[in-house]
Design a protein around this motif. Structure first.
Motif, PDB file in Angstrom:
ATOM      1  N   THR A  77      21.704  30.186  23.396  1.00 38.24           N
ATOM      2  CA  THR A  77      22.262  29.257  22.396  1.00 38.24           C
ATOM      3  C   THR A  77      23.786  29.262  22.366  1.00 38.24           C
ATOM      4  O   THR A  77      24.391  28.517  21.592  1.00 38.24           O
ATOM      5  CB  THR A  77      21.738  29.611  20.989  1.00 38.24           C
ATOM      6  OG1 THR A  77      22.159  30.947  20.649  1.00 38.24           O
ATOM      7  CG2 THR A  77      20.222  29.532  20.933  1.00 38.24           C
ATOM      8  N   GLY A  78      24.403  30.116  23.181  1.00 41.33           N
ATOM      9  CA  GLY A  78      25.858  30.182  23.203  1.00 41.33           C
ATOM     10  C   GLY A  78      26.458  31.046  22.116  1.00 41.33           C
ATOM     11  O   GLY A  78      27.673  31.016  21.886  1.00 41.33           O
ATOM     12  N   ASP A  79      25.641  31.849  21.445  1.00 41.84           N
ATOM     13  CA  ASP A  79      26.125  32.742  20.384  1.00 41.84           C
ATOM     14  C   ASP A  79      26.548  34.061  21.039  1.00 41.84           C
ATOM     15  O   ASP A  79      25.859  35.086  20.925  1.00 41.84           O
ATOM     16  CB  ASP A  79      25.016  32.961  19.351  1.00 41.84           C
ATOM     17  CG  ASP A  79      25.484  33.779  18.155  1.00 41.84           C
ATOM     18  OD1 ASP A  79      26.653  34.215  18.141  1.00 41.84           O
ATOM     19  OD2 ASP A  79      24.670  33.998  17.237  1.00 41.84           O
ATOM     20  N   ASN A  80      27.687  34.046  21.702  1.00 39.79           N
ATOM     21  CA  ASN A  80      28.131  35.215  22.461  1.00 39.79           C
ATOM     22  C   ASN A  80      28.452  36.414  21.568  1.00 39.79           C
ATOM     23  O   ASN A  80      28.249  37.557  21.969  1.00 39.79           O
ATOM     24  CB  ASN A  80      29.364  34.856  23.305  1.00 39.79           C
ATOM     25  CG  ASN A  80      29.032  33.876  24.425  1.00 39.79           C
ATOM     26  OD1 ASN A  80      28.016  34.009  25.103  1.00 39.79           O
ATOM     27  ND2 ASN A  80      29.888  32.881  24.613  1.00 39.79           N
ATOM     28  N   ALA A  81      28.946  36.157  20.369  1.00 39.58           N
ATOM     29  CA  ALA A  81      29.298  37.249  19.460  1.00 39.58           C
ATOM     30  C   ALA A  81      28.072  38.091  19.110  1.00 39.58           C
ATOM     31  O   ALA A  81      28.116  39.328  19.138  1.00 39.58           O
ATOM     32  CB  ALA A  81      29.931  36.688  18.189  1.00 39.58           C
ATOM     33  N   ALA A 137      32.072  35.296  29.163  1.00 38.14           N
ATOM     34  CA  ALA A 137      31.874  33.971  28.589  1.00 38.14           C
ATOM     35  C   ALA A 137      32.648  33.805  27.293  1.00 38.14           C
ATOM     36  O   ALA A 137      33.048  32.696  26.923  1.00 38.14           O
ATOM     37  CB  ALA A 137      30.382  33.720  28.342  1.00 38.14           C
ATOM     38  N   GLY A 138      32.859  34.914  26.596  1.00 43.84           N
ATOM     39  CA  GLY A 138      33.569  34.851  25.315  1.00 43.84           C
ATOM     40  C   GLY A 138      35.064  34.741  25.467  1.00 43.84           C
ATOM     41  O   GLY A 138      35.756  34.380  24.510  1.00 43.84           O
ATOM     42  N   ALA A 171      24.498  42.902  19.956  1.00 47.99           N
ATOM     43  CA  ALA A 171      23.185  43.468  20.282  1.00 47.99           C
ATOM     44  C   ALA A 171      23.263  44.340  21.536  1.00 47.99           C
ATOM     45  O   ALA A 171      22.712  45.455  21.584  1.00 47.99           O
ATOM     46  CB  ALA A 171      22.171  42.349  20.485  1.00 47.99           C
ATOM     47  N   LEU A 172      23.986  43.859  22.549  1.00 47.34           N
ATOM     48  CA  LEU A 172      24.078  44.589  23.820  1.00 47.34           C
ATOM     49  C   LEU A 172      24.905  45.868  23.677  1.00 47.34           C
ATOM     50  O   LEU A 172      24.574  46.900  24.276  1.00 47.34           O
ATOM     51  CB  LEU A 172      24.688  43.677  24.889  1.00 47.34           C
ATOM     52  CG  LEU A 172      23.817  42.459  25.262  1.00 47.34           C
ATOM     53  CD1 LEU A 172      24.607  41.465  26.092  1.00 47.34           C
ATOM     54  CD2 LEU A 172      22.556  42.904  26.003  1.00 47.34           C
ATOM     55  N   GLU A 173      25.950  45.804  22.887  1.00 47.13           N
ATOM     56  CA  GLU A 173      26.762  47.010  22.647  1.00 47.13           C
ATOM     57  C   GLU A 173      25.962  48.061  21.881  1.00 47.13           C
ATOM     58  O   GLU A 173      26.138  49.271  22.113  1.00 47.13           O
ATOM     59  CB  GLU A 173      28.021  46.633  21.872  1.00 47.13           C
ATOM     60  CG  GLU A 173      29.071  45.937  22.727  1.00 47.13           C
ATOM     61  CD  GLU A 173      30.336  45.592  21.961  1.00 47.13           C
ATOM     62  OE1 GLU A 173      31.373  45.365  22.603  1.00 47.13           O
ATOM     63  OE2 GLU A 173      30.271  45.529  20.701  1.00 47.13           O
ATOM     64  N   ALA A 198      15.151  32.287  16.181  1.00 42.34           N
ATOM     65  CA  ALA A 198      14.486  33.513  16.627  1.00 42.34           C
ATOM     66  C   ALA A 198      15.431  34.716  16.625  1.00 42.34           C
ATOM     67  O   ALA A 198      14.994  35.855  16.434  1.00 42.34           O
ATOM     68  CB  ALA A 198      13.917  33.311  18.026  1.00 42.34           C
ATOM     69  N   ILE A 199      16.711  34.466  16.814  1.00 40.25           N
ATOM     70  CA  ILE A 199      17.684  35.567  16.959  1.00 40.25           C
ATOM     71  C   ILE A 199      17.657  36.518  15.767  1.00 40.25           C
ATOM     72  O   ILE A 199      17.580  37.738  15.925  1.00 40.25           O
ATOM     73  CB  ILE A 199      19.109  34.998  17.145  1.00 40.25           C
ATOM     74  CG1 ILE A 199      19.182  34.162  18.408  1.00 40.25           C
ATOM     75  CG2 ILE A 199      20.126  36.140  17.208  1.00 40.25           C
ATOM     76  CD1 ILE A 199      20.472  33.364  18.559  1.00 40.25           C
TER      77      ILE A 199
END
Length: 262
Positions: free
Chosen positions: A224-228, A260-261, A233-235, A193-194
């Motif tokens: 899903t743990g895809d912090n990158a 978390a990263g 997206a948040l930045e 979905a990302i």
């Protein structure tokens, strides 16, 4: 310059003799070039002569194909498109009414929009009978969104129809992409979905829908743990859509993602 051609003319000095010889050599080379060109032209003419029927068939075939395409668009596609729009009117009424309805009434209206009623086709029949028309394309979008709202066992149908919809760089295209993301979340394909949420945010980017889809992408990425991807997206929300309603939530989540990263 051409006095050496005069009858009886003889070069008087060594220098004049050299010049005349150079000119004669040049003329000889030029003659050879033109002779070669003439031979090539003759061969080309011979090939054209021998194959003129094939050439005419090819040209005729192109002309016939162009004429057939024009006739098809004018006398088949255009009337078919008009007929599809007319046939689709009742399904649109059901669909639009469903958007403001709730509960069982909403489900019933979406079902009628899909399957038809009052002697008129629903979206599914429009797609089947009028394939290739703009009406059928739009029907894929509306069918997909109807299935998405019906939920339950209909999420895969939503994905299938929204994937078939081709909206270019339009707002509807971005909504369709986000709809695919929502359906994938419901069938436990959060990782898939990302990318659809990210595409939805980039398609027809604007301050209203883009930050919403970026936040959905970030949430799915964090799950899903895809912090990158979440951080990216948040930045983007912070830097590009800082005045949006999603900016405050994005700031909190960004801190969590960055922690978390590390």
């Amino acid at each position: 310059m051409a006095t050496y051609n005069k009858r009886g003319y003889k070069p008087k000095t060594k220098k004049e003799k050299e010049v005349v010889e150079e000119i004669l050599d040049s003329e000889s080379t030029t003659a050879e070039v033109f002779s070669t060109l003439d031979e090539g032209a003759n061969k080309t003419e011979e090939w054209v002569s021998k194959n003129q029927n094939i050439i005419l068939y090819i040209i005729g075939g192109i002309a016939v194909a162009a004429l057939a395409y024009w006739a098809y668009t004018q006398f088949v596609v255009a009337p078919k498109s008009q007929e599809a729009v007319s046939e689709m009117t009742q399904a649109n009424i059901y669909y639009n009414d469903a958007l403001t309805a709730t509960g069982e009434v909403q489900d019933s209206l979406y079902t009628l929009a899909l399957e038809g009623g009052e002697g008129k086709y629903g979206f599914l029949k429009i797609i089947e009978e009028y394939s290739g028309t703009d009406a059928a394309n739009l029907a894929n979008y509306q069918a997909g969104m109807a299935y998405l709202n019906l939920g339950g066992t209909n999420y895969q149908n939503a994905i299938d129809h929204l994937t078939e919809y081709k909206g270019g760089d339009s707002v509807l295209e971005s909504i369709a992409l986000a709809g695919i993301g929502d359906a994938l979340i419901q069938v436990n394909q959060t990782g898939d979905a990302i990318s659809f949420y990210m595409q939805a945010a980039e398609t027809n980017a604007n301050e209203f829908t883009s930050p919403k889809y970026l936040l959905k992408a970030a949430n799915a990425a964090l799950i899903t743990g895809d912090n990158a991807t979440a951080i990216k997206a948040l930045e983007t929300i912070e830097s590009t859509y800082g005045d949006s309603d999603e900016a405050t939530t994005a700031k909190v989540l960004l801190g969590q993602a960055q922690a978390a990263g590390n």
